[in-house]
Design a protein around this motif. Structure first.
Motif, PDB file in Angstrom:
ATOM      1  N   VAL A  25       0.837  -1.209   0.000  1.00 39.28           N
ATOM      2  CA  VAL A  25       0.000   0.000   0.000  1.00 39.28           C
ATOM      3  C   VAL A  25       0.869   1.256   0.000  1.00 39.28           C
ATOM      4  O   VAL A  25       0.637   2.190  -0.783  1.00 39.28           O
ATOM      5  N   PHE A  26       1.888   1.280   0.856  1.00 38.07           N
ATOM      6  CA  PHE A  26       2.734   2.481   0.950  1.00 38.07           C
ATOM      7  C   PHE A  26       3.716   2.585  -0.217  1.00 38.07           C
ATOM      8  O   PHE A  26       4.140   3.688  -0.562  1.00 38.07           O
ATOM      9  N   THR A  27       4.050   1.452  -0.813  1.00 36.58           N
ATOM     10  CA  THR A  27       4.843   1.502  -2.050  1.00 36.58           C
ATOM     11  C   THR A  27       4.038   2.194  -3.142  1.00 36.58           C
ATOM     12  O   THR A  27       4.550   3.061  -3.860  1.00 36.58           O
ATOM     13  N   VAL A  33       8.068   4.069  -7.453  1.00 39.54           N
ATOM     14  CA  VAL A  33       9.483   4.467  -7.547  1.00 39.54           C
ATOM     15  C   VAL A  33       9.975   5.129  -6.261  1.00 39.54           C
ATOM     16  O   VAL A  33      11.076   4.838  -5.790  1.00 39.54           O
ATOM     17  N   LEU A  34       9.168   5.995  -5.692  1.00 41.92           N
ATOM     18  CA  LEU A  34       9.561   6.685  -4.459  1.00 41.92           C
ATOM     19  C   LEU A  34       8.925   6.060  -3.216  1.00 41.92           C
ATOM     20  O   LEU A  34       9.047   6.605  -2.120  1.00 41.92           O
ATOM     21  N   SER A  73      15.288   7.151   3.397  1.00 41.71           N
ATOM     22  CA  SER A  73      15.167   5.764   2.930  1.00 41.71           C
ATOM     23  C   SER A  73      15.207   5.675   1.409  1.00 41.71           C
ATOM     24  O   SER A  73      15.718   4.694   0.858  1.00 41.71           O
ATOM     25  N   ASN A  74      14.677   6.686   0.742  1.00 38.86           N
ATOM     26  CA  ASN A  74      14.790   6.719  -0.717  1.00 38.86           C
ATOM     27  C   ASN A  74      16.244   6.840  -1.145  1.00 38.86           C
ATOM     28  O   ASN A  74      16.673   6.195  -2.102  1.00 38.86           O
ATOM     29  N   GLY A  75      16.996   7.662  -0.417  1.00 41.32           N
ATOM     30  CA  GLY A  75      18.418   7.810  -0.724  1.00 41.32           C
ATOM     31  C   GLY A  75      19.163   6.492  -0.600  1.00 41.32           C
ATOM     32  O   GLY A  75      19.920   6.093  -1.490  1.00 41.32           O
ATOM     33  N   PHE A  80      21.575   1.554  -3.438  1.00 42.48           N
ATOM     34  CA  PHE A  80      21.687   0.112  -3.675  1.00 42.48           C
ATOM     35  C   PHE A  80      21.083  -0.283  -5.019  1.00 42.48           C
ATOM     36  O   PHE A  80      21.629  -1.153  -5.712  1.00 42.48           O
ATOM     37  N   ALA A  81      19.969   0.327  -5.390  1.00 44.41           N
ATOM     38  CA  ALA A  81      19.335   0.015  -6.674  1.00 44.41           C
ATOM     39  C   ALA A  81      20.271   0.356  -7.834  1.00 44.41           C
ATOM     40  O   ALA A  81      20.378  -0.404  -8.799  1.00 44.41           O
TER      41      ALA A  81
END
Length: 201
Positions: A25-27, A33-34, A73-75, A80-81
């Motif tokens: 849900v939060f994805t 993407v974010l 957390s996006n950073g 890693f991505a």
């Protein structure tokens, strides 16, 4: 006594399902993407504070952690991505060329992908626990992998097992896969994280 054990099992299963649904849900709330990084991190935060108590795994707690984790957390996730993307692309190129040297290189690159996945899981665990810079977080996660090779193999075995089972039962992506990554990595790395905590303390 038997009914209590069965009841406990259902509680754990519902906690896993609930957590996985919140991750999805939060994805989606982050536009995928974010949303992936913050959702995964937020689920780990909630899991660490609530344990497998499904009643304490709530939408409100996830929303609170998602907002707090969004930028940082996006950073971490996209670092890693990007690294995984680079290594995976080079693995693809190396696998197209025949020869012993390229076979060895492909094996090394494949190992690097597995290493990055485990380092990321460590980073997620440490991000929940410590308030440190991203650079130090990544160093700590990387070093932790090499503190005990047995633990590295245990984490890897669990991750690969979850992926294999998910491959045969695609519905697990909706109900369990992502939360199982968190539950397993938290369990498998517990001794190493306690060791690190003792050193830092």
């Amino acid at each position: 006594m038997e009914s209590t054990g069965i009841q406990r099992l259902f509680y754990i299963l519902w906690a896993i399902i609930k957590l996985n649904l919140y991750i999805l849900v939060f994805t989606l709330a982050g536009g995928i993407v974010l949303g992936m990084g913050p959702a995964f991190q937020s689920a780990n935060d909630v899991l660490l504070t609530s344990g497998m108590d499904y009643q304490n795994i709530t939408f409100g707690k996830m929303a609170e952690r998602f907002k707090a984790n969004f930028k940082r957390s996006n950073g971490i996730f996209w670092i890693f991505a990007a690294l995984l993307g680079i290594v995976a692309y080079n693995l693809f190129l190396a696998s197209q060329i025949k020869g012993l040297l390229w076979f060895i290189l492909s094996f090394v690159l494949f190992f690097a992908i597995l290493l990055l996945l485990v380092v990321y899981l460590y980073a997620v665990q440490y991000e929940t626990t410590y308030d440190i810079s991203i650079g130090n977080l990544l160093k700590l996660a990387f070093i932790s992998v090499f503190l005990n090779f047995g633990t590295f193999l245990k984490v890897l075995f669990g991750v690969i097992s979850i992926l294999v089972v998910t491959w045969f039962f695609k519905g697990l992506l909706l109900f369990a896969t992502f939360s199982l990554f968190l539950v397993w990595s938290g369990y498998a790395t517990k001794n190493i994280r306690q060791l690190v905590e003792g050193k830092l303390g």
